[in-house]
Design a protein around this motif. Sequence first.
Motif, short mmCIF file in Angstrom:
data_model
loop_
_atom_site.label_atom_id
_atom_site.label_comp_id
_atom_site.label_asym_id
_atom_site.label_seq_id
_atom_site.Cartn_x
_atom_site.Cartn_y
_atom_site.Cartn_z
N TYR A 1 4.55 -0.17 -4.39
CA TYR A 1 4.96 0.87 -3.45
C TYR A 1 4.42 2.24 -3.91
O TYR A 1 3.91 3.03 -3.12
CB TYR A 1 6.49 0.90 -3.34
N GLU A 2 4.53 2.48 -5.20
CA GLU A 2 4.12 3.78 -5.76
C GLU A 2 2.58 3.97 -5.64
O GLU A 2 2.11 5.06 -5.35
CB GLU A 2 4.59 3.86 -7.21
N VAL A 3 1.83 2.89 -5.88
CA VAL A 3 0.36 2.97 -5.71
C VAL A 3 0.07 3.43 -4.28
O VAL A 3 -0.72 4.36 -4.05
CB VAL A 3 -0.32 1.60 -5.96
N GLN A 4 0.76 2.83 -3.33
CA GLN A 4 0.51 3.14 -1.92
C GLN A 4 0.94 4.56 -1.58
O GLN A 4 0.30 5.25 -0.80
CB GLN A 4 1.25 2.15 -1.02
N ARG A 5 2.05 4.99 -2.21
CA ARG A 5 2.54 6.35 -1.94
C ARG A 5 1.49 7.39 -2.36
O ARG A 5 1.22 8.34 -1.63
CB ARG A 5 3.86 6.58 -2.69
N ILE A 6 0.90 7.16 -3.55
CA ILE A 6 -0.11 8.12 -4.04
C ILE A 6 -1.37 8.05 -3.15
O ILE A 6 -1.95 9.09 -2.81
CB ILE A 6 -0.47 7.87 -5.52
N LEU A 7 -1.77 6.85 -2.78
CA LEU A 7 -2.96 6.74 -1.90
C LEU A 7 -2.75 7.49 -0.60
O LEU A 7 -3.66 8.16 -0.10
CB LEU A 7 -3.29 5.27 -1.62
N LYS A 8 -1.52 7.39 -0.07
CA LYS A 8 -1.24 8.11 1.18
C LYS A 8 -1.32 9.61 0.95
O LYS A 8 -1.89 10.34 1.76
CB LYS A 8 0.15 7.73 1.71
N ALA A 9 -0.78 10.07 -0.19
CA ALA A 9 -0.83 11.51 -0.51
C ALA A 9 -2.27 11.98 -0.62
O ALA A 9 -2.58 13.13 -0.32
CB ALA A 9 -0.07 11.78 -1.80
N LEU A 10 -3.18 11.09 -1.07
CA LEU A 10 -4.59 11.46 -1.25
C LEU A 10 -5.41 11.18 0.02
O LEU A 10 -6.62 11.40 0.02
CB LEU A 10 -5.19 10.65 -2.40
N ALA A 11 -4.73 10.65 1.03
CA ALA A 11 -5.40 10.28 2.29
C ALA A 11 -6.53 9.27 2.06
O ALA A 11 -7.58 9.34 2.70
CB ALA A 11 -5.92 11.53 3.02
N VAL A 12 -6.33 8.35 1.12
CA VAL A 12 -7.28 7.23 0.95
C VAL A 12 -6.80 6.09 1.84
O VAL A 12 -5.72 5.55 1.62
CB VAL A 12 -7.35 6.76 -0.52
N PRO A 13 -7.57 5.71 2.85
CA PRO A 13 -7.11 4.67 3.78
C PRO A 13 -7.18 3.27 3.15
O PRO A 13 -8.08 2.99 2.35
CB PRO A 13 -8.09 4.78 4.95
N TYR A 14 -6.24 2.40 3.49
CA TYR A 14 -6.24 1.03 2.97
C TYR A 14 -5.53 0.12 3.94
O TYR A 14 -4.79 0.57 4.81
CB TYR A 14 -5.55 0.97 1.60
N THR A 15 -5.77 -1.19 3.80
CA THR A 15 -4.97 -2.16 4.55
C THR A 15 -4.44 -3.18 3.54
O THR A 15 -5.08 -3.43 2.52
CB THR A 15 -5.80 -2.92 5.62
N ILE A 16 -3.28 -3.73 3.84
CA ILE A 16 -2.71 -4.75 2.95
C ILE A 16 -3.24 -6.11 3.40
O ILE A 16 -3.19 -6.43 4.58
CB ILE A 16 -1.17 -4.75 3.04
N ASN A 17 -3.78 -6.87 2.44
CA ASN A 17 -4.21 -8.24 2.72
C ASN A 17 -3.46 -9.17 1.77
O ASN A 17 -3.81 -9.29 0.59
CB ASN A 17 -5.72 -8.36 2.51
N SER A 18 -2.42 -9.83 2.29
CA SER A 18 -1.54 -10.60 1.40
C SER A 18 -2.18 -11.92 0.94
O SER A 18 -1.61 -12.63 0.13
CB SER A 18 -0.19 -10.86 2.07
N ARG A 19 -3.40 -12.24 1.45
CA ARG A 19 -4.10 -13.45 0.98
C ARG A 19 -5.07 -13.12 -0.16
O ARG A 19 -5.70 -14.01 -0.71
CB ARG A 19 -4.92 -14.07 2.12
N LEU A 20 -5.21 -11.84 -0.43
CA LEU A 20 -6.20 -11.44 -1.44
C LEU A 20 -5.62 -11.72 -2.83
O LEU A 20 -4.64 -11.11 -3.25
CB LEU A 20 -6.48 -9.94 -1.29
#
Length: 430
Positions: A249-268
């Motif tokens: 969750y925290e990794v994603q929170r920081i990415l959002k703060a930095l405006a780095v776009p991502y998608t979650i792929n639960s098969r990866l």
Amino acid sequence: MPALIKAVRGTRDLLPPDTETWNLVEAAARDCFGAFNFHEIRTPVLEDLALFQRSVGEETDIVSKEMFAWEDRSRAESEKGQWLALRPENTAGVVRAYIEHKLWERAGVQKLYYIGPQFRRERPQKGRYRQFYQIGAEIIGPPASGSESPARDAEVLEMLATLLERLGIQNWTLELNSVGCPEDRVRYNQALRDALAPVVNQMCGDCQRRAVTNPLRVLDCKVPADQPIIEKLPRISDYLDEPCREHFYEVQRILKALAVPYTINSRLVRGLDYYVRTVFEFTHGALGAQNAILGGGRYDGLSEALGGPRAPGIGFAIGEDRLVMALAEVRPAETAAPDVYIAAMGAGMNAEAARLGRELRHSGITVELGDESFRLKKSLETASKLGARFAVILGENEIQSGQIAVKNLATGEQQAVARAELPGRIRQNR
Ligand code: AMP
């Protein structure tokens, strides 16, 4: 005629002007990684085979099918040889070096990057080679150095987004997942075994083996007929414990703060056993079937698995071959042309041309030399073909008078320039 010897299957020669793009990519990576305070490490191409068996994992495709490994009998004939391998990836080598040189004694986290060839005996195709190149980086250190923090994960992801942006590569997608910690994996593997038991006999031979030995690897299967079964298997995200969930969750929170776009792929899940928690891949639209441009993840237990101290870490490897392919889409490669072509006119002038070339190169000018045996016409034609900006005509008269004939090859205009002024004049007009 003797038979021609060609480059080995799956290897290739990188020629100019393509090498210009490779150098550009490497220079951009060094520059970008430097801004994040990473430093270069160079580890050997040759390692003990056991290093990869213990880190990448015996059940992975890389180790079970794709290694270039052999028993080295160079010790005494009677002794048992050591098994050597060409490295299939570089993280294991970096962590081995971290342990061997006690890098944990240095201040803070170790931020290391590498650029170099890797070797896998894969079926060659576009974007997939047996000798390929990776640009990678690792952050590793004792837990007290902050190496386990989700901020490190976000830092490497942001660094990658920055590099791609600086290179002008668009159209990339960051796919992100968490594969949890080893305890989560035990529960997830059990869930996979249970789910696979009734269906595994409908799957490929590899999956039937993996279902017993390492069920997570079933998710790496590329066999089309197996995909509908894989799609219905349980997802790792449902098996993460609270600390792993929080970390992700925290990794994603920081990415959002930095405006780095991502998608979650639960098969990866990525094809290497050492990953825990964050795993990721960047894919690129223009690359076709081999669209993964880079991959990476966290490997908190790797140092201990290799006999070292606890040293959580995270890293990635960019497939440089594929990054260059993606870049060639936006910037076609061009060979840099020389600024000056020196046409030596007449016997004995090669030495004078070399002297003038030396003077000009001292001023940062790129010089190509003709040859005193060439007629002027041939020299000028060669200079034009090379794309030189100027041809400098150097004969006995020019040496005597100190006035050198300079021809602008784009306009055809020719001028006599005093030798001392030549470097300045060329630099101004190139
Ligand atoms: P991996 O070490 O398998 O995580 O791969 C990281 C990246 O290296 C991939 O995303 C690819 O871009 C690149 N790569 C892996 N194997 C090859 C190969 N055989 N040929 C070219 N690039 C590769």
